[in-house]
Write a protein that holds these residues in place. Structure first.
Motif, PDB file in Angstrom:
ATOM      1  N   SER A   1       0.844  -1.185   0.000  1.00 24.01           N
ATOM      2  CA  SER A   1       0.000   0.000   0.000  1.00 24.01           C
ATOM      3  C   SER A   1       0.883   1.239   0.000  1.00 24.01           C
ATOM      4  O   SER A   1       1.936   1.276   0.654  1.00 24.01           O
ATOM      5  CB  SER A   1      -0.906   0.011   1.231  1.00 24.01           C
ATOM      6  OG  SER A   1      -1.591   1.256   1.324  1.00 24.01           O
ATOM      7  N   ILE A   2       0.445   2.260  -0.699  1.00 25.31           N
ATOM      8  CA  ILE A   2       1.203   3.510  -0.720  1.00 25.31           C
ATOM      9  C   ILE A   2       1.295   4.113   0.677  1.00 25.31           C
ATOM     10  O   ILE A   2       2.237   4.856   0.995  1.00 25.31           O
ATOM     11  CB  ILE A   2       0.557   4.516  -1.703  1.00 25.31           C
ATOM     12  CG1 ILE A   2       1.501   5.691  -1.981  1.00 25.31           C
ATOM     13  CG2 ILE A   2      -0.791   4.992  -1.185  1.00 25.31           C
ATOM     14  CD1 ILE A   2       2.792   5.286  -2.662  1.00 25.31           C
ATOM     15  N   LEU A   3       0.341   3.764   1.565  1.00 25.04           N
ATOM     16  CA  LEU A   3       0.352   4.306   2.922  1.00 25.04           C
ATOM     17  C   LEU A   3       1.515   3.782   3.754  1.00 25.04           C
ATOM     18  O   LEU A   3       1.818   4.331   4.810  1.00 25.04           O
ATOM     19  CB  LEU A   3      -0.968   3.984   3.622  1.00 25.04           C
ATOM     20  CG  LEU A   3      -2.206   4.661   3.025  1.00 25.04           C
ATOM     21  CD1 LEU A   3      -3.473   4.152   3.688  1.00 25.04           C
ATOM     22  CD2 LEU A   3      -2.109   6.179   3.132  1.00 25.04           C
ATOM     23  N   GLU A   4       2.195   2.735   3.266  1.00 21.38           N
ATOM     24  CA  GLU A   4       3.408   2.263   3.932  1.00 21.38           C
ATOM     25  C   GLU A   4       4.576   3.217   3.701  1.00 21.38           C
ATOM     26  O   GLU A   4       5.560   3.194   4.448  1.00 21.38           O
ATOM     27  CB  GLU A   4       3.786   0.882   3.413  1.00 21.38           C
ATOM     28  CG  GLU A   4       2.772  -0.205   3.692  1.00 21.38           C
ATOM     29  CD  GLU A   4       3.193  -1.528   3.093  1.00 21.38           C
ATOM     30  OE1 GLU A   4       4.202  -2.100   3.563  1.00 21.38           O
ATOM     31  OE2 GLU A   4       2.537  -1.983   2.129  1.00 21.38           O
ATOM     32  N   PHE A   5       4.453   4.062   2.675  1.00 28.53           N
ATOM     33  CA  PHE A   5       5.571   4.923   2.287  1.00 28.53           C
ATOM     34  C   PHE A   5       5.300   6.403   2.520  1.00 28.53           C
ATOM     35  O   PHE A   5       6.233   7.206   2.579  1.00 28.53           O
ATOM     36  CB  PHE A   5       5.903   4.695   0.809  1.00 28.53           C
ATOM     37  CG  PHE A   5       6.166   3.253   0.470  1.00 28.53           C
ATOM     38  CD1 PHE A   5       7.384   2.666   0.758  1.00 28.53           C
ATOM     39  CD2 PHE A   5       5.182   2.463  -0.114  1.00 28.53           C
ATOM     40  CE1 PHE A   5       7.630   1.336   0.464  1.00 28.53           C
ATOM     41  CE2 PHE A   5       5.417   1.132  -0.413  1.00 28.53           C
ATOM     42  CZ  PHE A   5       6.643   0.568  -0.123  1.00 28.53           C
ATOM     43  N   THR A   6       4.044   6.785   2.645  1.00 29.80           N
ATOM     44  CA  THR A   6       3.714   8.186   2.861  1.00 29.80           C
ATOM     45  C   THR A   6       2.289   8.301   3.395  1.00 29.80           C
ATOM     46  O   THR A   6       1.437   7.455   3.105  1.00 29.80           O
ATOM     47  CB  THR A   6       3.821   9.004   1.551  1.00 29.80           C
ATOM     48  OG1 THR A   6       3.480  10.372   1.812  1.00 29.80           O
ATOM     49  CG2 THR A   6       2.894   8.461   0.472  1.00 29.80           C
ATOM     50  N   ASP A   7       2.043   9.357   4.187  1.00 33.79           N
ATOM     51  CA  ASP A   7       0.670   9.639   4.599  1.00 33.79           C
ATOM     52  C   ASP A   7       0.058  10.733   3.727  1.00 33.79           C
ATOM     53  O   ASP A   7      -1.089  11.130   3.928  1.00 33.79           O
ATOM     54  CB  ASP A   7       0.609  10.031   6.072  1.00 33.79           C
ATOM     55  CG  ASP A   7       1.451  11.246   6.404  1.00 33.79           C
ATOM     56  OD1 ASP A   7       2.082  11.817   5.484  1.00 33.79           O
ATOM     57  OD2 ASP A   7       1.491  11.635   7.586  1.00 33.79           O
TER      58      ASP A   7
END
Length: 393
Positions: A219-225
């Motif tokens: 998930s992109i949320l693993e790399f940025t909020d």
């Protein structure tokens, strides 16, 4: 009122929305089926599995219990909590339930999202090829698209260096889709991390998560909020007709998204949200069995389509599509797809539906049973023998 006068009343927005060709193929397939033809559909991204039994039971139970009223405009709080728990368990990311908007599929989420983000001439960076409805949502909200071409010999990976070249003062977001429609390819964690650090917000469609066969979906949320995540229940839970999706968004946008939801559709169907709760809590074993079956189909279709002479340089690792290079057979994927449907009664989606770089490709869906896949491939083989000269001329 005449047809021509009616057209004069259309907004420029409406005129700029072209057809979704995959749906044209499906609807023509359905017409042929009603006429008595045996049509094999390899065109539409819809699992042929029934919805999980626990999901159907929860829906019926909810209706019998009269759970048929409005919910909170962001969605049933329990469902939003379950979505947060899912992302915490699966990706180790923390989300507050107020950061989740439950929608009737991901399409309304995109209308709200781009309506909130885009002013006229604002830009979104996106890959070519891409899921065609993305660009129509952006244009309908007066936005512009900056295309980044992705290549089959690079497994359709979005190149972060090329993305950076497209960033301007008008850039509002970078759109990614992994696993991808139409390619079935998954972005590497390295690429996702680099894209996450480019600066603009990331809009990540994660609707095919849960349907990955090789490697690891991230998930992109693993790399940025600084990200908006689109997801839902249609694909990995075989719940297309339930029309249930959601958007996860950064905290500063809570109130404005709530305002838009309250005005534009009040709330998503209450008893369908109960089905979503059941899916997240109890349907994981069903989802895993479905993924295993789809993987077997993927292998069969890959072997079969290559045996017919199509090129598949980048094997799909997720979703349920193969984006096959058909340039050795045709220069016109639209003509090829509809001629194949007419003559062989096999539906595939022309690559041109997915952008200029999709021309010369066809997308095949293996979301149908293996026997029908094999029969469809056999029909394509017979078709190619009879029409090769006609199509390449």
């Amino acid at each position: 009122m005449s047809f021509s006068k009616a057209l004069q009343l259309l907004s420029k927005k409406a005129k700029n929305v072209g057809p979704f060709i995959a749906m044209d193929v499906m609807e023509q397939s359905q017409k042929l089926s009603r006429q008595g033809h045996d049509v094999i559909s390899l065109s539409v991204g819809e699992p042929d599995f029934p919805a999980p039994p626990v999901v159907k039971a929860a829906t019926i139970k909810a209706i019998k219990k009269n759970i048929t009223r409005y919910t909170h405009s962001l969605g049933n709080p329990i469902l939003r909590e379950e979505i947060c728990a899912h992302y915490r368990k699966r990706y180790n990311v923390k989300i507050h339930p107020d950061q989740v908007l439950v929608t009737s599929g991901t399409s309304p989420a995109m209308l709200i999202l781009f309506g909130m983000l885009l002013n006229p001439k604002d830009e979104v960076i996106m890959s070519d090829p891409h899921y065609p409805c993305y660009s129509n949502f952006i244009r309908f909200n007066d936005g512009r698209i900056q295309w980044v071409k992705v290549r089959e010999d690079e497994a359709f990976q979005l190149n972060p260096k090329e993305v950076r070249k497209k960033i301007s003062r008008r850039t509002k977001g970078i759109f990614i889709n992994s696993p991808s429609n139409p390619t079935g390819c998954t972005l590497s964690s390295k690429v996702m991390k680099q894209i996450a650090n480019t600066g603009p917000y990331i809009i990540s469609d994660e609707i095919y998560h849960g349907l990955t066969y090789q490697g690891e979906e991230r998930s992109i949320l693993e790399f940025t909020d600084r990200a908006f995540v689109l997801n839902g229940f249609s694909k990995s839970y075989a719940m297309t007709g339930f029309r249930l999706g959601y958007c996860i968004f950064p905290k500063p946008y809570v109130r404005v998204i709530q305002n838009l939801a309250q005005n534009f559709y009040i709330s998503t169907s209450s008893f369908i949200q109960e089905a979503g709760i059941a899916a997240l809590k109890y349907a994981a074993p069903y989802q895993e069995k479905m993924r295993e079956v789809l993987n077997r189909r993927r292998i069969v279709m890959l072997e079969g389509i290559r045996a017919l002479g199509f090129k598949v340089a980048a094997e799909p690792t997720g979703a349920f599509y193969i984006f096959a290079n058909a340039k050795m057979f045709t220069k016109d994927s639209y003509q090829f797809a509809f001629d194949l449907l007419k003559r062989a009664k096999v539906g595939v989606t022309p690559g041109i539906d997915f952008g200029p770089s999709g021309e010369g490709f066809i997308r095949l869906s293996y979301a149908t049973d293996i026997q029908r896949i094999r029969e469809g491939l056999a029909r394509i083989g017979e078709y190619l023998k009879k029409t090769k000269t006609h199509l390449t001329s």
